[in-house]
Design a protein around this motif. Sequence first.
Motif, PDB file in Angstrom:
ATOM      1  N   ALA A  43       0.828  -1.202   0.000  1.00  0.00           N
ATOM      2  CA  ALA A  43       0.000   0.000   0.000  1.00  0.00           C
ATOM      3  C   ALA A  43       0.865   1.256   0.000  1.00  0.00           C
ATOM      4  O   ALA A  43       0.549   2.255  -0.664  1.00  0.00           O
ATOM      5  N   GLY A  44       1.987   1.212   0.723  1.00  0.00           N
ATOM      6  CA  GLY A  44       2.895   2.351   0.744  1.00  0.00           C
ATOM      7  C   GLY A  44       3.499   2.630  -0.626  1.00  0.00           C
ATOM      8  O   GLY A  44       3.627   3.790  -1.047  1.00  0.00           O
ATOM      9  N   LEU A  45       3.856   1.582  -1.330  1.00  0.00           N
ATOM     10  CA  LEU A  45       4.411   1.749  -2.678  1.00  0.00           C
ATOM     11  C   LEU A  45       3.381   2.324  -3.639  1.00  0.00           C
ATOM     12  O   LEU A  45       3.676   3.194  -4.468  1.00  0.00           O
ATOM     13  N   LYS A  46       2.127   1.813  -3.533  1.00  0.00           N
ATOM     14  CA  LYS A  46       1.074   2.319  -4.414  1.00  0.00           C
ATOM     15  C   LYS A  46       0.821   3.813  -4.173  1.00  0.00           C
ATOM     16  O   LYS A  46       0.618   4.585  -5.115  1.00  0.00           O
ATOM     17  N   GLN A  47       0.843   4.198  -2.884  1.00  0.00           N
ATOM     18  CA  GLN A  47       0.603   5.606  -2.575  1.00  0.00           C
ATOM     19  C   GLN A  47       1.725   6.481  -3.121  1.00  0.00           C
ATOM     20  O   GLN A  47       1.478   7.562  -3.670  1.00  0.00           O
ATOM     21  N   LYS A  48       2.957   6.013  -3.007  1.00  0.00           N
ATOM     22  CA  LYS A  48       4.079   6.761  -3.560  1.00  0.00           C
ATOM     23  C   LYS A  48       3.968   6.882  -5.072  1.00  0.00           C
ATOM     24  O   LYS A  48       4.300   7.898  -5.668  1.00  0.00           O
ATOM     25  N   ALA A  49       3.494   5.788  -5.701  1.00  0.00           N
ATOM     26  CA  ALA A  49       3.352   5.802  -7.151  1.00  0.00           C
ATOM     27  C   ALA A  49       2.306   6.817  -7.607  1.00  0.00           C
ATOM     28  O   ALA A  49       2.444   7.440  -8.674  1.00  0.00           O
ATOM     29  N   GLU A  50       1.248   6.993  -6.792  1.00  0.00           N
ATOM     30  CA  GLU A  50       0.230   7.975  -7.131  1.00  0.00           C
ATOM     31  C   GLU A  50       0.751   9.392  -6.967  1.00  0.00           C
ATOM     32  O   GLU A  50       0.444  10.277  -7.757  1.00  0.00           O
ATOM     33  N   GLU A  51       1.566   9.588  -5.922  1.00  0.00           N
ATOM     34  CA  GLU A  51       2.099  10.925  -5.654  1.00  0.00           C
ATOM     35  C   GLU A  51       3.202  11.294  -6.643  1.00  0.00           C
ATOM     36  O   GLU A  51       3.263  12.413  -7.132  1.00  0.00           O
ATOM     37  N   LYS A  52       4.097  10.348  -6.947  1.00  0.00           N
ATOM     38  CA  LYS A  52       5.238  10.611  -7.841  1.00  0.00           C
ATOM     39  C   LYS A  52       5.391   9.434  -8.800  1.00  0.00           C
ATOM     40  O   LYS A  52       6.275   8.591  -8.643  1.00  0.00           O
ATOM     41  N   PRO A  53       4.527   9.358  -9.813  1.00  0.00           N
ATOM     42  CA  PRO A  53       4.558   8.200 -10.712  1.00  0.00           C
ATOM     43  C   PRO A  53       5.870   8.036 -11.454  1.00  0.00           C
ATOM     44  O   PRO A  53       6.287   6.910 -11.732  1.00  0.00           O
TER      45      PRO A  53
END
Length: 524
Positions: free
Chosen positions: A59-69
């Motif tokens: 979930a942490g990785l997905k959130q980072k991907a949304e913020e800084k793809p």
Amino acid sequence: MAGGKLSARQRMINLMYLVFIAMIAMTMSKEVLSAFGLMNDKFVRANELAATSNEGMLAGLKQKAEEKPAEFGVAANKAEQISKISEDFFKFLETQKAMILEKGKFEREENGELPAEKMDKGDFLDEYWFTGDRLTKEGEAFMARLNKYKSDIKEILGDDVKYQTAVENFDQRFSTAEVTNNDGKKLNWLDYHYKGFPAIASYTKLTAMQNDVKATETNMYNLFLGNTLDQAVSLKNYTAIVVPDKNAFFAGEKFTGKVVLGKYATVTPTKLSVEGENLDMNREGAVDSTGAARIEFTVGNVGEHDVNGQFTFLEDGKELPIDFAGKYVVVPRPNSATISADKMNVVYRGVVNPMTISFAGVPEHKVNANAAGLKKVGNGKYEMRPGSGREVTINVTGTLDDGSAVSDKKTFRIKDIPKPTGTISGQMDIVKLPRRNVEIGTVGAILEDFDFELPIQVTSFKVKVPGQPSVAVSGTKLNSQAKNALSRARRGDNIQIFDIKAQINGNSSYKLKDVSPVIVELAD
């Protein structure tokens, strides 16, 4: 016996021993089977904890991907693929475990636990996966599914050099190379690890493989996080970590521990000490690619122990020591099976029966055994001197580290010492001797095929020469009256030595059964 054909009685005894040995070979210790069950439960709990932790990291990785793809999109995509592949393989292993329960006709206990002590046979799995030295279609299908999981994971990581160490560790964890057994014979991986094992062992190994799947997910997510996350101080960079108060718990014992927020550092320590002893940081496997240091030391005796040590890191050119502390529990190593045949649990009246008594997972000094005639003589060593009656029950209690008590018991049949066999000059039953050998021979008594060496002393006997009255003799040799009767015997006459009375040296109070007679055919 000394030479000649075996008597019908001796052949029957030999046959009984063969049956006994076969029964031993087919028996698996309940304690060992239960240990596998406990180990399986431990892996299941570890898998549940790992699943929760892995979900948080993903979930942490997905959130980072949304913020800084641009920075995290590739890593998050790889993590999602690994999650899907791992979940599919984890479920496949679950079907194989279900197959073991179904084909073995094992039903879970009412509380949902495995019937570990009943899962001692694995013949059905051998027939399902193996045919001779080859694999069945089902065995080949299992290996194909395992190899597909491996190839799928490595395809996601690709040839990127920064993933090289992770790929090597993954290959080692799921190695399916041929294995050389103790006899020097090479066996395929599935044969070596699963053929001939009890069902509970194979079931537990599959659960352990599921644990390796979860560990792979954890390692990969940490790899992606370590290579993509910035160093900003944010709770998004942390994960919840479960820290148990000790590293082993008994079944039914309350789990105690704590949950903390933390993250794994990739900084390599310069020094590491455990219990005041510095460990070699240059040894193989001392520190892995994530900066985790491996500690090694010889554990203490059975029971709960503390472990203390210190990390040392370099920060701003100075050494920064960080203390650590933990607990671990030592349980007895299952290096020998307790094997018994239910119909052979016997102690003998009139002799000292040595016994070894222990309680799995309980230190020797916290084990207490009681029974009529039972005496402790050393660490786990006892002597049983059974009295009257036909059975004796040994009750064993143990005290666990948390102060709770456990107990067990076992009943033994009490048997008398078997009937002794009479001898003359060391020979028994029907013998052929010269007259002179009979005159000077010693009359004795022995216990054939008895597990205890008992010194038996003949006190008296009778001699019967054909055509002469019986002569009573005290001691072990013919007296003058018996010799006189012997002198009247003819060649070929059968001399009877009967009504032999004997006693155990040092235990004259025990009354032995009547000694069997000896028949001597005169050779001259």
